[in-house]
Design an enzyme around this catalytic site. Structure first.
Site, PDB file in Angstrom:
ATOM      1  CE  LYS A  78      41.122  37.858  39.523  1.00  0.00           C
ATOM      2  NZ  LYS A  78      40.474  36.532  39.289  1.00  0.00           N
TER       3      LYS A  78
ATOM      4  CE  LYS B 238      43.242  37.221  36.534  1.00  0.00           C
ATOM      5  NZ  LYS B 238      42.734  35.838  36.675  1.00  0.00           N
TER       6      LYS B 238
ATOM      7  CG  ASP C 142      39.113  35.072  36.040  1.00  0.00           C
ATOM      8  OD1 ASP C 142      37.888  35.036  36.286  1.00  0.00           O
ATOM      9  OD2 ASP C 142      39.943  35.588  36.797  1.00  0.00           O
TER      10      ASP C 142
END
Length: 245
Positions: free
Chosen positions: A185, A156, A94
């Protein structure tokens, strides 16, 4: 669409990113994640090898963060972080994009920054964190398009360490501005089952959460009370199963 507790568990990345967490905290968090069979555990870079060893054979992936939490490391350093993480056992990354470059309109730098991580970790699931609390809608849309161009698997919303986290409006905006190949996400503020279900209905496919046990235990309890094994519909909450929290 019907979803079981196991289905919802596989939408969760159990987060172990707080700076004060000890090795024992990480081990306990990994054990919890394995017990609930979530998608992954997201740990600090220094904890990747520990988590990968602890999770070996459980079916839960080890993930970590890159350029966290501000995204201000150079692309070269982010690529080096990615290579090290993969070597230590990470299978999901991430990364925080360069927020200042995005806000300043330097799309080429943002694209190069994301692509450096993707290319440094072939075969790894790369998720790009926008940190939406600092961005306009137009900037979020550009970030979506640049992320997809760079070849990521997910976009995300947030790190969870900024002034704001995931919102329904942002989930919908991001889902509308990437193709079906790229998933969304949500992170930052996903602390209850109802929030997770609502954001899933809006288009989120994965969730960063620390309240993993509470969310999944709540779902198990609701299903037990109704005598069914699945949540039906677009994972949207059924108010008969319990009140909002």
């Amino acid at each position: 669409m019907a979803s079981t507790v196991a289905d919802v568990a596989k939408m969760i990345d159990h987060s172990l990113l707080r700076p004060e967490l000890t090795n024992e905290d990480v081990r306990a968090g990994c054990d919890l994640a394995a017990r609930y069979a979530v998608a992954s555990v997201c740990v600090k870079p220094c904890d990747v090898a520990l988590a990968a060893t602890r999770l070996d054979g459980t079916g839960v992936s080890t993930g970590t963060v890159i350029g966290f939490p501000h995204g201000s490391s150079s692309a070269r350093i982010k690529a080096a972080e990615a290579r090290t993480a993969v070597s230590d056992g990470a299978r999901e990354l991430d990364m925080v994009l360069n927020i200042g470059r995005l806000r300043g309109g330097d799309d080429e730098a943002v694209l190069d920054d994301i692509r450096a991580v993707v290319e440094a970790a072939p075969g790894t699931v790369v998720k790009v964190i926008f940190e939406n609390a600092y961005l306009s809608d137009a900037e979020k849309i550009r970030a979506c398009r640049l992320s997809e161009q760079a070849g990521v698997a997910y976009v995300k919303t947030s790190t969870g360490f900024a002034p704001g986290g995931a919102t329904l409006a942002d989930i919908r905006l991001m889902r509308a501005n990437v193709s079906e190949r790229v998933k969304v996400k949500a992170a930052g503020g996903v602390r209850t089952l109802d929030v997770l279900l609502e954001m899933s209905a809006a288009g989120a496919a994965r969730f960063g959460a620390t309240a993993t046990a509470a969310i999944l235990d709540d779902l198990s309890g609701r299903l037990a009370r109704t005598g069914v094994a699945t949540v039906r519909g677009d994972l949207s909450t059924d108010r008969r199963m319990g009140p909002d929290r």
